[in-house]
Scaffold this active site. Sequence first.
Site, PDB file in Angstrom:
ATOM      1  N   SER A 280       0.827  -1.211   0.000  1.00 17.72           N
ATOM      2  CA  SER A 280       0.000   0.000   0.000  1.00 17.72           C
ATOM      3  C   SER A 280       0.860   1.259   0.000  1.00 17.72           C
ATOM      4  CB  SER A 280      -0.877  -0.022   1.255  1.00 17.72           C
ATOM      5  OG  SER A 280      -1.376   1.257   1.526  1.00 17.72           O
TER       6      SER A 280
ATOM      7  N   TYR B 200      -2.294  -0.309  10.072  1.00 18.73           N
ATOM      8  CA  TYR B 200      -2.490  -0.878   8.732  1.00 18.73           C
ATOM      9  C   TYR B 200      -1.217  -0.710   7.904  1.00 18.73           C
ATOM     10  CZ  TYR B 200      -3.959  -1.098   3.830  1.00 18.73           C
ATOM     11  OH  TYR B 200      -4.043  -1.395   2.482  1.00 18.73           O
TER      12      TYR B 200
END
Length: 317
Positions: free
Chosen positions: A128, A153
């Site tokens: 990501s 995350y």
Amino acid sequence: MKNIFLTGGAGFIGSHFANKLLENNFHVITIDNFDPFYKRSLKEKNISLLCKYKNFKLIEGDIRDKYLLSDIFKKHEFDLIVHLAAKAGVRPSIEDPTGYFEVNVQGTINILEEMRKNKVSKMLIASSSSVYGNNKKIPFSESDNVDNPISPYAASKKACELLCSTYNTLYGLDITAFRFFTVYGPAQRPEMAIAKFANLILNDKPITLFDGKGSTSRDYTYIDDIVDGLYKSIDKLDGFKIYNIGESQGIKLIDLVGIIEKNLNKKAEIIFGDKQPGDVDITFADVSKAKLELGYSPKIKIEDGIKRYVDWLILNK
Ligand SMILES: NC(=O)c1ccc[n+]([C@@H]2O[C@H](COP(=O)([O-])OP(=O)(O)OC[C@H]3O[C@@H](n4cnc5c(N)ncnc54)[C@H](O)[C@@H]3O)[C@@H](O)[C@H]2O)c1
């Protein structure tokens, strides 16, 4: 190369990529646990579109389940693993860091271990853009320091990259990790900005911009370009590699709202809220490495992509 084990195939990116693979005659087995992060019915709809292909199979199950994974890898010979299953989203990871690490990190170890044991050597994995944290150097390049993620995350995605690098060093696995930059398009996750704003505006409800004045900016990537980047990498797996996959364009949040308004032909009622922990100020991809090494060529500008998304939304509302 024919047999692909795809994790997270009921999700947004997974279902689009599965469709591309199936159209091109790959055999795809996907595992998905229909995580309740968003409505099961949306994931079932994604799966129903894939079920028309004979070369597709769904296993409803969890990548935390080592026994299930072991059984799957014993029963099938896979040529390639595409690992997209994860708990996604920055803000909820602050509420549930343990859950995010159990799925994203332990789940990835479980897959890597089955690859090692069963001599499956090739994997594509979703990382990501969030690993760049609040880096100041723009655009973000794969060689930049990513030691300062600002959410669990993002930290879990960085941990996955490190694990993949380790399995490459120890066992020679060929793994390509993709740092996706805010992906959008039909069947997008409903909690993400474009889907959330479009639905609220359509229903005459106010939208909240959680960044003070709409000045934060994102590199929004249309799903077809993500699928194109993933697909082009399949026959180029060699060692451990990381690629940014974005459009390489920065769109301010307030401008994004303007493009959505224009396509819906409706004005938004905007509330400005405080910045949320975990949210970065800007994302902007340098995609020169993916262009050079994969032949990646992003095509969909935000105006066109939002139009396509809104057209889909109106048809599917
Ligand atoms: N959408 C984006 O903008 C974006 C950006 C960067 C990275 N990513 C990454 O891309 C991947 C796909 O994201 P997405 O937007 O399609 O999300 P998504 O939530 O739509 O898809 C993820 C899928 O994984 C499944 N899943 C979750 N936990 C699981 C578990 N324990 N076992 C089996 N399946 C499980 C979910 O049910 C879901 O169908 C994720 O790894 C995400 O972190 C997405």
